[in-house]
Design a protein around this motif. Structure first.
Motif, PDB file in Angstrom:
ATOM      1  N   GLU A   1       0.825  -1.216   0.000  1.00 45.23           N
ATOM      2  CA  GLU A   1       0.000   0.000   0.000  1.00 45.23           C
ATOM      3  C   GLU A   1       0.856   1.262   0.000  1.00 45.23           C
ATOM      4  OE1 GLU A   1      -3.462   2.214   2.611  1.00 45.23           O
ATOM      5  OE2 GLU A   1      -3.312   0.018   2.657  1.00 45.23           O
ATOM      6  N   VAL A   2       1.908   1.286   0.822  1.00 49.78           N
ATOM      7  CA  VAL A   2       2.770   2.469   0.875  1.00 49.78           C
ATOM      8  C   VAL A   2       3.449   2.684  -0.476  1.00 49.78           C
ATOM      9  CG1 VAL A   2       4.824   3.469   1.948  1.00 49.78           C
ATOM     10  CG2 VAL A   2       3.109   2.325   3.359  1.00 49.78           C
ATOM     11  N   ARG A   3       3.854   1.607  -1.125  1.00 48.91           N
ATOM     12  CA  ARG A   3       4.450   1.703  -2.464  1.00 48.91           C
ATOM     13  C   ARG A   3       3.502   2.379  -3.435  1.00 48.91           C
ATOM     14  NH1 ARG A   3       7.251  -4.156  -3.811  1.00 48.91           N
ATOM     15  NH2 ARG A   3       9.436  -3.493  -3.657  1.00 48.91           N
ATOM     16  N   SER A   4       2.224   2.038  -3.342  1.00 44.87           N
ATOM     17  CA  SER A   4       1.242   2.532  -4.310  1.00 44.87           C
ATOM     18  C   SER A   4       0.860   3.987  -4.088  1.00 44.87           C
ATOM     19  CB  SER A   4      -0.020   1.666  -4.255  1.00 44.87           C
ATOM     20  OG  SER A   4      -0.718   1.868  -3.025  1.00 44.87           O
ATOM     21  N   ARG A   5       1.182   4.537  -2.918  1.00 45.72           N
ATOM     22  CA  ARG A   5       0.759   5.897  -2.592  1.00 45.72           C
ATOM     23  C   ARG A   5       1.582   6.958  -3.297  1.00 45.72           C
ATOM     24  NH1 ARG A   5       0.056   5.596   4.008  1.00 45.72           N
ATOM     25  NH2 ARG A   5      -1.739   4.174   4.068  1.00 45.72           N
ATOM     26  N   CYS A   6       2.823   6.649  -3.609  1.00 41.59           N
ATOM     27  CA  CYS A   6       3.708   7.636  -4.215  1.00 41.59           C
ATOM     28  C   CYS A   6       4.387   7.028  -5.432  1.00 41.59           C
ATOM     29  CB  CYS A   6       4.780   8.102  -3.230  1.00 41.59           C
ATOM     30  SG  CYS A   6       4.139   8.934  -1.771  1.00 41.59           S
ATOM     31  N   SER A   7       4.773   7.893  -6.338  1.00 42.72           N
ATOM     32  CA  SER A   7       5.515   7.460  -7.517  1.00 42.72           C
ATOM     33  C   SER A   7       6.827   8.225  -7.547  1.00 42.72           C
ATOM     34  CB  SER A   7       4.695   7.754  -8.780  1.00 42.72           C
ATOM     35  OG  SER A   7       5.387   7.324  -9.918  1.00 42.72           O
ATOM     36  N   PRO A   8       7.943   7.550  -7.858  1.00 44.50           N
ATOM     37  CA  PRO A   8       8.069   6.144  -8.242  1.00 44.50           C
ATOM     38  C   PRO A   8       7.991   5.223  -7.031  1.00 44.50           C
ATOM     39  CG  PRO A   8      10.230   7.147  -8.118  1.00 44.50           C
ATOM     40  CD  PRO A   8       9.237   8.253  -7.876  1.00 44.50           C
ATOM     41  N   ALA A   9       7.913   3.908  -7.294  1.00 44.25           N
ATOM     42  CA  ALA A   9       7.827   2.933  -6.213  1.00 44.25           C
ATOM     43  C   ALA A   9       9.078   2.951  -5.353  1.00 44.25           C
ATOM     44  CB  ALA A   9       7.610   1.528  -6.791  1.00 44.25           C
ATOM     45  N   GLY A  10      10.230   3.263  -5.948  1.00 46.97           N
ATOM     46  CA  GLY A  10      11.469   3.372  -5.193  1.00 46.97           C
ATOM     47  C   GLY A  10      12.109   2.034  -4.882  1.00 46.97           C
ATOM     48  N   ARG A  11      13.183   2.097  -4.112  1.00 53.64           N
ATOM     49  CA  ARG A  11      13.926   0.900  -3.716  1.00 53.64           C
ATOM     50  C   ARG A  11      13.489   0.485  -2.326  1.00 53.64           C
ATOM     51  NH1 ARG A  11      20.154   1.914  -5.681  1.00 53.64           N
ATOM     52  NH2 ARG A  11      20.391  -0.193  -4.835  1.00 53.64           N
ATOM     53  N   LEU A  12      13.174  -0.785  -2.166  1.00 58.88           N
ATOM     54  CA  LEU A  12      12.767  -1.317  -0.876  1.00 58.88           C
ATOM     55  C   LEU A  12      13.991  -1.907  -0.182  1.00 58.88           C
ATOM     56  CD1 LEU A  12      10.613  -2.091   1.210  1.00 58.88           C
ATOM     57  CD2 LEU A  12      10.236  -4.207  -0.105  1.00 58.88           C
ATOM     58  N   ILE A  13      14.354  -1.346   0.972  1.00 61.61           N
ATOM     59  CA  ILE A  13      15.532  -1.763   1.727  1.00 61.61           C
ATOM     60  C   ILE A  13      15.065  -2.419   3.020  1.00 61.61           C
ATOM     61  CG2 ILE A  13      17.740  -1.052   2.688  1.00 61.61           C
ATOM     62  CD1 ILE A  13      17.360  -0.393  -0.313  1.00 61.61           C
ATOM     63  N   LEU A  14      15.420  -3.685   3.201  1.00 65.78           N
ATOM     64  CA  LEU A  14      15.102  -4.387   4.436  1.00 65.78           C
ATOM     65  C   LEU A  14      16.353  -4.408   5.307  1.00 65.78           C
ATOM     66  CD1 LEU A  14      13.036  -7.608   4.859  1.00 65.78           C
ATOM     67  CD2 LEU A  14      15.250  -7.426   5.980  1.00 65.78           C
ATOM     68  N   LEU A  15      16.250  -3.871   6.517  1.00 67.58           N
ATOM     69  CA  LEU A  15      17.398  -3.791   7.416  1.00 67.58           C
ATOM     70  C   LEU A  15      17.550  -5.102   8.169  1.00 67.58           C
ATOM     71  CD1 LEU A  15      18.599  -1.051   6.983  1.00 67.58           C
ATOM     72  CD2 LEU A  15      16.142  -0.709   7.170  1.00 67.58           C
ATOM     73  N   THR A  16      18.687  -5.769   7.959  1.00 67.02           N
ATOM     74  CA  THR A  16      18.934  -7.065   8.583  1.00 67.02           C
ATOM     75  C   THR A  16      20.432  -7.307   8.703  1.00 67.02           C
ATOM     76  OG1 THR A  16      18.788  -9.469   8.238  1.00 67.02           O
ATOM     77  CG2 THR A  16      18.637  -8.092   6.276  1.00 67.02           C
TER      78      THR A  16
END
Length: 251
Positions: free
Chosen positions: A73-88
């Motif tokens: 949902e957060v991805r769909s709210r703004c454009s562009p979708a951007g890079r998803l970074i998972l902290l691990t």
């Protein structure tokens, strides 16, 4: 540039986002931020987002449904979708080179873990870039997200004002030397004086002194950086050879 932080503890961030250069960058519209509570996507009436791992073991795992649906949902709210970074701690090591790469993005989504981590289906379905800020374990990804924001935001044009400042930082743009010693007023403090060369006005001498200071600091504190730089130079200098086929001729 926009940073979206997906977390169970969004209350950790307002104080951080309201400080210093980052606050000014947000006020001037250079940087945008969004805080998103993963619990808001929980299907549980008590907003639970974790459960025991199948097969047994210590601790609790973050369930896939609230995490995946929050990201989508957060991805769909703004454009562009951007890079998803998972902290691990299991991810690619974060360094200055990666910070510079992230700074070229229009949007970063920073997904913060807690407890014993995420259900594997989070990674399978979302295919995030897994990133670690070091070989140690934190209580959660929030502090790691702040580290990444801090390192990236100062590389965005207009944030520092003096763009040369970030170029001269240790580790910046392939720089494998630590920063030189620096001094300000007073000229003398507890018997220690500012080096005379820095007061001379001779920019050529000052440049040489700073280069010597950088070298001395790097050799004494981080000699591994010099070894790595020499290895890189050797690799770049080695001529590339063409492979030959079984008859000894070039393909």
């Amino acid at each position: 540039m926009r940073f979206d932080v997906l977390t169970l503890f969004p209350e950790m961030f307002p104080g951080y986002l309201g400080q210093s250069l980052l606050k000014l960058a947000i006020q001037r519209g250079i940087v945008e931020t969004g805080l998103h509570n993963i619990r808001d996507w929980s299907r549980d009436k008590h907003h639970a987002v974790d459960d025991r791992p199948f097969g047994g073991g210590p601790g609790m795992l973050l369930k896939p449904e609230p995490v995946v649906e929050c990201v989508e949902e957060v991805r769909s709210r703004c454009s562009p979708a951007g890079r998803l970074i998972l902290l691990t701690p299991q991810g690619r090591r974060f360094d200055q080179r990666l910070a510079e790469e992230f700074a070229l993005s229009q949007r970063l989504m920073l997904l913060c873990g807690r407890y014993e981590g995420f259900d594997q289906r989070v990674m399978d379905l979302l295919a995030p870039e897994e990133v670690s800020v070091g070989d140690y374990v934190l209580n959660g990804g929030e502090v790691a997200a702040m580290v990444i924001i801090d390192a990236v935001v100062r590389l965005i044009p207009g944030v520092l004002g003096d763009e040369q400042s970030s170029v001269e930082d240790s580790f910046s743009r392939g720089n494998r030397m630590l920063e030189h010693a620096q001094y300000t007023r007073p000229r003398e403090y507890r018997g220690r004086s500012v080096p005379e060369v820095l007061l001379s006005g001779d920019h050529e001498q000052i440049a040489r002194w700073r280069e010597a200071s950088r070298t001395e600091r790097t050799e004494s504190r981080r000699s591994d950086l010099l070894s790595a730089g020499q290895a890189d130079s050797k690799t770049q200098a080695e001529p590339k050879t063409q492979e030959t086929d079984s008859r000894g001729t070039k393909p």
